[in-house]
Design a protein around this motif. Sequence first.
Motif, PDB file in Angstrom:
ATOM      1  N   THR A 105       0.719  -0.990  -0.439  1.00 23.59           N
ATOM      2  CA  THR A 105      -0.450   0.024   0.072  1.00 23.59           C
ATOM      3  C   THR A 105       0.695   1.187   0.015  1.00 23.59           C
ATOM      4  N   ARG A 106       2.004   1.219   0.801  1.00 21.07           N
ATOM      5  CA  ARG A 106       2.653   2.456   0.941  1.00 21.07           C
ATOM      6  C   ARG A 106       3.866   2.971  -0.137  1.00 21.07           C
ATOM      7  N   ILE A 107       4.184   0.799  -1.019  1.00 24.86           N
ATOM      8  CA  ILE A 107       4.901   1.432  -2.291  1.00 24.86           C
ATOM      9  C   ILE A 107       4.036   1.698  -3.367  1.00 24.86           C
ATOM     10  N   ASN A 108       2.633   1.197  -3.563  1.00 21.91           N
ATOM     11  CA  ASN A 108       1.709   2.052  -4.649  1.00 21.91           C
ATOM     12  C   ASN A 108       1.353   3.199  -3.831  1.00 21.91           C
ATOM     13  N   ALA A 109       1.231   3.808  -3.573  1.00 18.39           N
ATOM     14  CA  ALA A 109       0.749   5.523  -3.157  1.00 18.39           C
ATOM     15  C   ALA A 109       2.544   5.833  -3.427  1.00 18.39           C
ATOM     16  N   ALA A 110       3.398   5.650  -3.457  1.00 17.62           N
ATOM     17  CA  ALA A 110       4.395   6.682  -3.003  1.00 17.62           C
ATOM     18  C   ALA A 110       5.000   6.769  -4.415  1.00 17.62           C
ATOM     19  N   ILE A 111       4.837   5.961  -5.445  1.00 13.58           N
ATOM     20  CA  ILE A 111       4.736   5.677  -7.016  1.00 13.58           C
ATOM     21  C   ILE A 111       3.097   6.536  -7.387  1.00 13.58           C
ATOM     22  N   SER A 112       2.060   6.317  -7.432  1.00 17.92           N
ATOM     23  CA  SER A 112       0.954   7.315  -7.658  1.00 17.92           C
ATOM     24  C   SER A 112       1.165   8.613  -6.988  1.00 17.92           C
ATOM     25  N   GLU A 113       2.341   9.038  -6.003  1.00 13.83           N
ATOM     26  CA  GLU A 113       2.744  10.129  -5.867  1.00 13.83           C
ATOM     27  C   GLU A 113       3.314  11.313  -7.081  1.00 13.83           C
ATOM     28  N   ALA A 114       4.219   9.875  -7.016  1.00 11.46           N
ATOM     29  CA  ALA A 114       5.561  10.496  -8.166  1.00 11.46           C
ATOM     30  C   ALA A 114       5.490  10.931  -9.785  1.00 11.46           C
ATOM     31  N   LEU A 115       3.765   9.530 -10.011  1.00 10.12           N
ATOM     32  CA  LEU A 115       3.520   9.429 -11.292  1.00 10.12           C
ATOM     33  C   LEU A 115       2.024  11.033 -11.459  1.00 10.12           C
ATOM     34  N   SER A 116       1.807  11.718 -10.251  1.00  4.78           N
ATOM     35  CA  SER A 116       0.951  12.645 -10.461  1.00  4.78           C
ATOM     36  C   SER A 116       2.065  14.233 -10.651  1.00  4.78           C
ATOM     37  N   ARG A 138      -5.434  -7.573  -8.120  1.00  4.72           N
ATOM     38  CA  ARG A 138      -6.829  -7.327  -9.748  1.00  4.72           C
ATOM     39  C   ARG A 138      -6.847  -5.613  -9.558  1.00  4.72           C
ATOM     40  N   ARG A 139      -6.855  -5.049  -8.341  1.00  3.78           N
ATOM     41  CA  ARG A 139      -6.858  -4.038  -6.805  1.00  3.78           C
ATOM     42  C   ARG A 139      -5.998  -3.386  -8.030  1.00  3.78           C
ATOM     43  N   ALA A 140      -4.641  -3.614  -7.852  1.00  4.74           N
ATOM     44  CA  ALA A 140      -3.469  -3.118  -7.676  1.00  4.74           C
ATOM     45  C   ALA A 140      -3.156  -2.544  -9.339  1.00  4.74           C
ATOM     46  N   GLN A 141      -3.573  -3.593 -10.464  1.00 10.75           N
ATOM     47  CA  GLN A 141      -3.847  -2.966 -12.033  1.00 10.75           C
ATOM     48  C   GLN A 141      -4.518  -2.549 -12.100  1.00 10.75           C
ATOM     49  N   ALA A 142      -6.124  -2.212 -11.362  1.00 11.54           N
ATOM     50  CA  ALA A 142      -6.686  -1.402 -11.710  1.00 11.54           C
ATOM     51  C   ALA A 142      -6.764   0.106 -11.212  1.00 11.54           C
ATOM     52  N   LEU A 143      -5.573   0.447 -10.510  1.00 15.63           N
ATOM     53  CA  LEU A 143      -5.493   1.585  -9.684  1.00 15.63           C
ATOM     54  C   LEU A 143      -4.113   1.914 -10.973  1.00 15.63           C
ATOM     55  N   ALA A 144      -3.370   0.278 -11.543  1.00 14.53           N
ATOM     56  CA  ALA A 144      -2.073   1.369 -12.009  1.00 14.53           C
ATOM     57  C   ALA A 144      -2.945   1.940 -13.371  1.00 14.53           C
ATOM     58  N   PHE A 204      11.844   3.166  -8.777  1.00 21.60           N
ATOM     59  CA  PHE A 204      11.261   2.203  -7.582  1.00 21.60           C
ATOM     60  C   PHE A 204      12.004   1.091  -7.592  1.00 21.60           C
ATOM     61  N   LEU A 205      12.127  -0.261  -6.893  1.00 21.29           N
ATOM     62  CA  LEU A 205      13.221  -1.157  -7.050  1.00 21.29           C
ATOM     63  C   LEU A 205      12.853  -2.268  -6.505  1.00 21.29           C
ATOM     64  N   PRO A 206      12.255  -3.049  -6.559  1.00 20.64           N
ATOM     65  CA  PRO A 206      11.923  -4.230  -5.245  1.00 20.64           C
ATOM     66  C   PRO A 206      13.645  -4.607  -4.633  1.00 20.64           C
ATOM     67  N   ALA A 207      13.353  -4.378  -3.203  1.00 22.00           N
ATOM     68  CA  ALA A 207      14.539  -4.252  -1.873  1.00 22.00           C
ATOM     69  C   ALA A 207      13.882  -5.946  -1.543  1.00 22.00           C
ATOM     70  N   HIS A 212       7.963  -6.933  -1.240  1.00 21.19           N
ATOM     71  CA  HIS A 212       6.332  -6.469  -0.271  1.00 21.19           C
ATOM     72  C   HIS A 212       7.687  -5.079   0.217  1.00 21.19           C
ATOM     73  N   ILE A 213       9.251  -4.882   0.006  1.00 21.13           N
ATOM     74  CA  ILE A 213       9.947  -3.476  -0.141  1.00 21.13           C
ATOM     75  C   ILE A 213      10.374  -3.025  -1.172  1.00 21.13           C
ATOM     76  N   ALA A 214      10.481  -1.927  -0.793  1.00 24.57           N
ATOM     77  CA  ALA A 214      10.534  -1.269  -2.293  1.00 24.57           C
ATOM     78  C   ALA A 214      11.820  -0.008  -2.034  1.00 24.57           C
ATOM     79  N   LEU A 215      12.532  -0.008  -3.145  1.00 21.78           N
ATOM     80  CA  LEU A 215      13.502   1.694  -3.041  1.00 21.78           C
ATOM     81  C   LEU A 215      13.365   2.080  -3.598  1.00 21.78           C
ATOM     82  N   GLU A 216      13.507   3.386  -3.098  1.00 27.31           N
ATOM     83  CA  GLU A 216      12.972   4.573  -3.818  1.00 27.31           C
ATOM     84  C   GLU A 216      14.327   4.947  -4.603  1.00 27.31           C
ATOM     85  N   VAL A 217      14.435   5.627  -5.146  1.00 27.43           N
ATOM     86  CA  VAL A 217      15.763   6.164  -5.532  1.00 27.43           C
ATOM     87  C   VAL A 217      15.980   7.690  -6.528  1.00 27.43           C
TER      88      VAL A 217
END
Length: 320
Positions: A105-116, A138-144, A204-207, A212-217
């Motif tokens: 949830t936190r990862i998707n929120a950060a990606i959404s914020e960056a894309l906005s 499916r929910r994550a894909q719809a959000l994406a 954003f890279l998987p950690a 479940h953990i991502a690296l924001e660079v």
Amino acid sequence: MCTAGTLLYERALREGQLPAGDARHAPCLLDTGLLQPSLDDLDRLEPVPPAVGLQRLLRHSADRIAGERRREEELAETFQSLMRIDDRPQGEAVSPALGLLSGKTRINAAISEALSAAAEEVLCIQTQHSYSTSEYARRAQALAMRRDQAFLDRGGRLRTIYPHTQRHIPLVIARYEQLRGDAQARTLDEVTERLILVDRSVAFLPADKDHHIALEVRHPAITGYLADMFDRFWRLATPMYPKAVEPPSPERITARQRAIAELLVEGHTDTAIAERLGMNVRTARVHIAKLAATLGSQSRAQLGYLIGQSGILDQEGPHT
């Protein structure tokens, strides 16, 4: 209100009263106070006049807004004292070069914020694990989809690289049939781990293995390196959308079999080959069997020798 709640409220206004049991599928009417027990019969519900209900809901909304404003003031006051303790430059404190994000949830929120905030392009590498059929996926894909379409609507460009194994997956095909704008996709025999690179400035890279953990660079040297890596892969990849191109197969050796042949010569096991190329072991063994049949091999050792003698590894694979 939900659709069921709206219809039930309309019915209550027309009929004057309803059996209490009719509201079990629309609890929002009771929660918002639009239906209330009748004084004459507690087993029946009667509607509150719409004008009264509207004023009540607007008052609740105003109370929530006032509560959020108080919360904002409290947060600002708390963090002002914390910022006085932190003596780092403001830019460094707000946007660290590297950061860990925990939880999808936190990862998707950060990606959404960056894309906005994105203005130019988003570069993606998707793996064979990126498209699951679970409800969460499916929910994550719809959000994406909503997130990416909003970016394309602002004039952005989206480029994605997949492994060849995903060229014909219905979810992937449907994605590009629905997206409108400058969205392009290509495929490779072998891709790196998942990558999302926004405006070549934040990645954003998987950690961990489970994603479940991502690296924001945000370090320019690292994001620049990742962008250069992506560009090299993109030039080697086979177009998939908007115009699909099938990899050529000179001398009856497909691009997939050539990639397998390279890994066989390097001494990899069937399992390792399958993992490297994003397929299951059974599919990898089918390709190996076809390759052996084409070259006339009777054994694994002979297959390696025949691959070297055939010259197929000297042929250039598909690229644009």
